[in-house]
Design a protein around this motif. Structure first.
Motif, PDB file in Angstrom:
ATOM      1  N   ILE A   1      44.726  26.054  32.944  1.00  0.00           N
ATOM      2  CA  ILE A   1      44.110  26.162  31.621  1.00  0.00           C
ATOM      3  C   ILE A   1      45.165  26.492  30.574  1.00  0.00           C
ATOM      4  CG2 ILE A   1      42.539  27.557  30.212  1.00  0.00           C
ATOM      5  CD1 ILE A   1      41.121  25.546  31.982  1.00  0.00           C
TER       6      ILE A   1
ATOM      7  N   THR B   1      43.053  38.886  30.796  1.00  0.00           N
ATOM      8  CA  THR B   1      42.602  37.829  31.716  1.00  0.00           C
ATOM      9  C   THR B   1      43.289  37.949  33.073  1.00  0.00           C
ATOM     10  OG1 THR B   1      44.279  36.288  30.852  1.00  0.00           O
ATOM     11  CG2 THR B   1      42.101  36.232  29.828  1.00  0.00           C
TER      12      THR B   1
ATOM     13  N   ILE C   1      38.293  32.530  31.728  1.00  0.00           N
ATOM     14  CA  ILE C   1      38.858  31.241  31.307  1.00  0.00           C
ATOM     15  C   ILE C   1      38.392  30.882  29.903  1.00  0.00           C
ATOM     16  CG2 ILE C   1      38.848  28.771  31.784  1.00  0.00           C
ATOM     17  CD1 ILE C   1      40.618  30.494  33.636  1.00  0.00           C
TER      18      ILE C   1
ATOM     19  N   TRP D   1      43.698  29.494  36.208  1.00  0.00           N
ATOM     20  CA  TRP D   1      44.165  30.154  34.988  1.00  0.00           C
ATOM     21  C   TRP D   1      45.430  29.484  34.457  1.00  0.00           C
ATOM     22  CZ3 TRP D   1      48.687  32.634  33.635  1.00  0.00           C
ATOM     23  CH2 TRP D   1      48.663  33.454  32.512  1.00  0.00           C
TER      24      TRP D   1
END
Length: 497
Positions: free
Chosen positions: A139, A115, A12, A136
């Motif tokens: 964000i 990611t 993150i 995720w």
């Protein structure tokens, strides 16, 4: 167990600057225009080169991650992202800043799939993985939504270059934590990268956008625009032919033959065009016309940021209860009505009305985005889910870049057509002041106070008129697309989703 969540925290942390940098320059645009003496076209390139390059590079970088492992990919991407941030922070002119932003995009295109791969690899339990993916996604959407606010806060105390320098300590921490705590992974050295195809796609996209932006200049003739447009279109057709013939294509073009998937892609692109284009338009009007600081402009736009970042759960609930077809159509239609309301609102004296329309825009555009995701993924065979996800990512990034280009084109053409400049300006001053409001500010700064004020008055009136034209045009397009979505997402295929 605890290490899984530590790895997620590192992932993150790496994703935050990537998400924020997509929109952080929106409120910095007026300051950049003056500080770098940038033309209107250069200013748009500075902002949208990031999304456009990322749109073409994210797929081969995902394949690179399979080849070298997501840990190495994230480390490499973070290094490139950090170098790009340094280069951008100290860029002395618009050309070098555009190049630095392109380098930033390459690093971001490496971090983004790293990611996702990291979450997939780290969380074996499906429930925990879904929670991690939800964090995720929050964000990503929150970072992009609040990018202008971050930019406004930073520029209240520092120059525009500090917007990029804040990435450096984050990148350094990501490198340290990734090296120490993220485990190595198995990799597939035989994985194909399709890098030449990616470069071909990026060149085609940039060529198309360059042609669009060249049309913004009042002194550019139609044939000159066509001279840039035709080669870009031919290159794009060639790219599609390669994808159709290749045994391992970079993009599964066959998915676009499915009506629901194609509709979802169009919705994703259009929704991002609306949100990103509107934010940039607002940032310029609030600062150039109404004299607000970058932070004040960002705070004024806070309702649309909050609404777009917080309405994801609402959108999911509506799709589950009302069906994809109804929700998708309503999302597009309400976005169009929001633009109609904003086109007719007085931003100086009707702030609460403007904020109400912004909230509706943020909610409806997010609903349309989630509906696009639902349409794409629900109509995709399970064995092609990864390919569909890649197409969806490209659609979002491409929409962000095109939003800036298309809003900028309509704005520039309308602005140049209606501006009534005072007498006494040289031919060069007239041409520059009629090209964009940013260049009008540059011209006004070089004149004595009386003539300078007259130039700014003319530019402000032209920009306010053009702002209404852009939003009304967006309204018409979105309402037309709402009708297309209603018929494309047939009840038999979508109501059960």
């Amino acid at each position: 167990m605890q290490r899984q969540w530590l790895v997620l925290g590192i992932i993150i942390l790496a994703y935050v600057p990537v998400a924020i940098d997509a929109t952080v320059l929106h409120v910095a645009a007026p300051s950049l225009s003056v500080a770098l003496q940038a033309t209107g076209s250069e200013l748009l390139w500075i902002i949208d080169i990031y999304s456009l390059v990322m749109a073409g590079m994210v797929l081969p970088m995902g394949a690179l991650g399979d080849r070298i492992g997501f840990r190495r990919l994230m480390l490499s991407g973070a290094v490139i992202f950090g170098l790009g941030s340094l280069a951008a922070a100290y860029a002395p002119d618009a050309g070098l800043l555009i190049a630095a932003r392109a380098l930033l995009a390459v690093g971001a295109a490496m971090i983004l799939p790293a990611t996702l791969a990291g979450i997939r690899t780290t969380f074996n339990d499906a429930g925990q993985r879904n929670v991690a993916l939800g964090i995720w996604a929050a964000i990503g959407s929150g970072g992009a939504a609040f990018g202008p606010l971050v930019g406004g806060v930073v520029m209240t105390h520092f120059s525009w270059g500090a917007v990029f320098l804040i990435n450096i300590p984050i990148v350094a921490l990501v490198l340290l934590l990734t090296w120490r705590w993220v485990p190595r992974q198995a990799f597939r050295s035989q994985q194909k990268l399709n890098l030449p195809q990616a470069i071909m796609l990026v060149v085609a996209i940039l060529g198309l956008v360059w042609a669009v932006k060249s049309a913004m200049k009042p002194d550019i003739k139609a044939m000159q625009t066509l001279a840039a447009l035709v080669p870009a279109l031919l290159l794009l057709v060639w790219f599609v032919r390669i994808q159709l013939r290749s045994p391992s294509p970079m993009i599964d073009i066959a998915l676009f033959r499915h009506r629901v998937i194609l509709t979802g892609v169009v919705m994703a692109v259009t929704s991002m065009v609306a949100l990103v284009g509107f934010e940039l338009l607002m940032a310029q009007e609030l600062q150039f016309v109404h004299g607000r600081t970058p932070l004040q402009a960002a705070l004024f736009m806070l309702p649309v940021m909050l609404a777009s970042s917080c309405s994801g759960p609402l959108a999911g609930m509506l799709v589950s209860r009302l069906g994809l077809r109804r929700v998708a159509t309503a999302g597009m239609a309400l976005s169009g009505l929001s633009f109609l309301g904003l086109a007719n609102a007085d931003f100086q004296h009707q702030q609460w009305l403007v904020w109400s329309w912004m909230v509706l825009l943020g909610i409806s555009a997010t609903v349309a985005l989630l509906s696009a995701t639902s349409a794409i993924m629900s109509a995709t065979p399970k064995e092609k889910a990864a390919a569909a996800g890649a197409i969806e990512t490209m659609a979002y990034e491409l929409g962000a870049g095109l939003g800036i280009a298309l809003f900028g084109l309509v704005l520039a053409r309308s602005y140049s057509a209606v501006i009534a400049l005072p007498l006494g300006l040289t031919a060069d001053e007239q041409l520059r002041a009629a090209s964009s409001i940013g260049e009008a500010v540059q011209v006004a700064a070089g004149l004595e106070s009386g003539r300078g004020l007259a130039v700014m008055e003319a530019a402000s009136q032209a920009f306010t008129h053009s702002h209404s034209v852009v939003l009304f045009s967006a309204c018409v397009i979105l309402l037309a697309l709402a009708a297309v979505v209603w018929f494309a997402l047939s009840a038999q295929r979508c109501e059960s989703n």
